[in-house]
Design a protein around this motif. Structure first.
Motif, PDB file in Angstrom:
ATOM      1  N   GLU A 281      10.525  -0.510  -3.773  1.00 12.84           N
ATOM      2  CA  GLU A 281      10.063   0.264  -4.933  1.00 12.84           C
ATOM      3  C   GLU A 281       8.983   1.257  -4.533  1.00 12.84           C
ATOM      4  OE1 GLU A 281       7.204  -0.049  -8.811  1.00 12.84           O
ATOM      5  OE2 GLU A 281       8.000  -1.934  -8.020  1.00 12.84           O
ATOM      6  N   TYR A 282       7.924   0.763  -3.874  1.00 11.12           N
ATOM      7  CA  TYR A 282       6.789   1.622  -3.546  1.00 11.12           C
ATOM      8  C   TYR A 282       7.170   2.718  -2.556  1.00 11.12           C
ATOM      9  CZ  TYR A 282       3.500  -1.509  -5.957  1.00 11.12           C
ATOM     10  OH  TYR A 282       2.807  -2.234  -6.879  1.00 11.12           O
TER      11      TYR A 282
ATOM     12  N   ALA B 234      10.216   6.433 -12.281  1.00 10.44           N
ATOM     13  CA  ALA B 234       9.537   7.451 -11.469  1.00 10.44           C
ATOM     14  C   ALA B 234      10.487   8.619 -11.181  1.00 10.44           C
ATOM     15  CB  ALA B 234       9.031   6.839 -10.166  1.00 10.44           C
TER      16      ALA B 234
ATOM     17  N   VAL C 174       9.621   9.910  -4.048  1.00 12.17           N
ATOM     18  CA  VAL C 174       9.588  10.764  -5.247  1.00 12.17           C
ATOM     19  C   VAL C 174       8.388  11.701  -5.164  1.00 12.17           C
ATOM     20  CG1 VAL C 174       9.271  10.799  -7.757  1.00 12.17           C
ATOM     21  CG2 VAL C 174      10.855   9.160  -6.724  1.00 12.17           C
ATOM     22  N   GLU C 175       7.231  11.163  -4.822  1.00 17.37           N
ATOM     23  CA  GLU C 175       6.005  11.967  -4.754  1.00 17.37           C
ATOM     24  C   GLU C 175       6.091  13.068  -3.703  1.00 17.37           C
ATOM     25  OE1 GLU C 175       2.545   9.425  -4.381  1.00 17.37           O
ATOM     26  OE2 GLU C 175       3.275   8.144  -6.016  1.00 17.37           O
TER      27      GLU C 175
ATOM     28  N   ASP D 242      11.041   0.383 -12.494  1.00 22.25           N
ATOM     29  CA  ASP D 242       9.884   1.232 -12.200  1.00 22.25           C
ATOM     30  C   ASP D 242      10.275   2.434 -11.339  1.00 22.25           C
ATOM     31  OD1 ASP D 242       8.313  -0.518 -13.656  1.00 22.25           O
ATOM     32  OD2 ASP D 242       7.374  -1.440 -11.898  1.00 22.25           O
ATOM     33  N   LEU D 243      11.100   2.213 -10.326  1.00 24.91           N
ATOM     34  CA  LEU D 243      11.524   3.329  -9.478  1.00 24.91           C
ATOM     35  C   LEU D 243      12.421   4.278 -10.265  1.00 24.91           C
ATOM     36  CD1 LEU D 243      11.608   4.908  -6.883  1.00 24.91           C
ATOM     37  CD2 LEU D 243      13.290   3.259  -5.989  1.00 24.91           C
TER      38      LEU D 243
ATOM     39  N   ALA E  29      10.839  10.598 -14.430  1.00 26.03           N
ATOM     40  CA  ALA E  29       9.640  11.379 -14.706  1.00 26.03           C
ATOM     41  C   ALA E  29       9.572  12.643 -13.843  1.00 26.03           C
ATOM     42  CB  ALA E  29       8.389  10.531 -14.483  1.00 26.03           C
TER      43      ALA E  29
ATOM     44  N   GLU F  22       8.876   5.280  -4.554  1.00 24.03           N
ATOM     45  CA  GLU F  22       7.922   6.084  -5.308  1.00 24.03           C
ATOM     46  C   GLU F  22       7.244   7.111  -4.401  1.00 24.03           C
ATOM     47  OE1 GLU F  22       5.372   3.320  -7.372  1.00 24.03           O
ATOM     48  OE2 GLU F  22       6.997   2.706  -8.709  1.00 24.03           O
TER      49      GLU F  22
END
Length: 156
Positions: free
Chosen positions: A111-112, A149, A118-119, A145-146, A152, A115
């Protein structure tokens, strides 16, 4: 001994063990299959620091955990997270890779890392992590959550 007494006795003896183990399984950072006794090594304090936004403190505490337990996927993942939150993406990537090398099914690291992708605008890699999460856990919290993200970022 009667059966109800045995059940109460077992519950009395096992409950403290379950409560003591709970900090090692903080949400979003672990796979449910810890690679080492993180709660006994300072991981819980590092997690609390990261949760409070005290990333330099978390990194310092995590360095000690990783020194003692180099393949602790939970600590490696949290090291990646803390670096990412400090906008140190190269370091974050290195630690996410190490966490996934230690435990390729680590849901939090997938997940992280996703993310982070994505960033940094690497939506293809983020979607690959999302697909891997779907395979491993269906529509679990890490998957949701992913996915959020990505949405978004206009990539959902």
């Amino acid at each position: 001994m009667t059966t109800p007494f045995r059940v109460r006795l077992a519950a009395t003896l096992l409950l403290p063990l379950a409560v003591a183990a709970a900090p090692a399984f903080a949400a979003g950072t672990d796979s449910g299959t810890s690679t080492a006794p993180a709660a006994q090594s300072g991981y819980a304090e590092a997690k609390a620091a990261a949760d409070a936004g005290r990333y330099p403190e978390a990194l310092k505490r995590l360095a000690a955990v990783i020194k003692a337990e180099p393949r602790n996927a939970d600590a490696l993942n949290l090291m990646g997270y803390s670096n990412r939150k400090m906008n140190r993406m190269a370091e974050a990537a290195r630690y996410y890779d190490a966490a996934l090398k230690a435990n390729p099914k680590h849901l939090g690291a997938l997940e992280y890392q996703g993310e982070m992708f994505v960033e940094t605008g690497d939506y293809t890699s983020a979607r690959a992590n999302l697909n891997r999460l779907a395979t491993l856990c269906g529509k679990c919290a890490e998957y949701s959550d992913l996915r959020a993200a990505l949405a978004a970022a206009g990539q959902g």
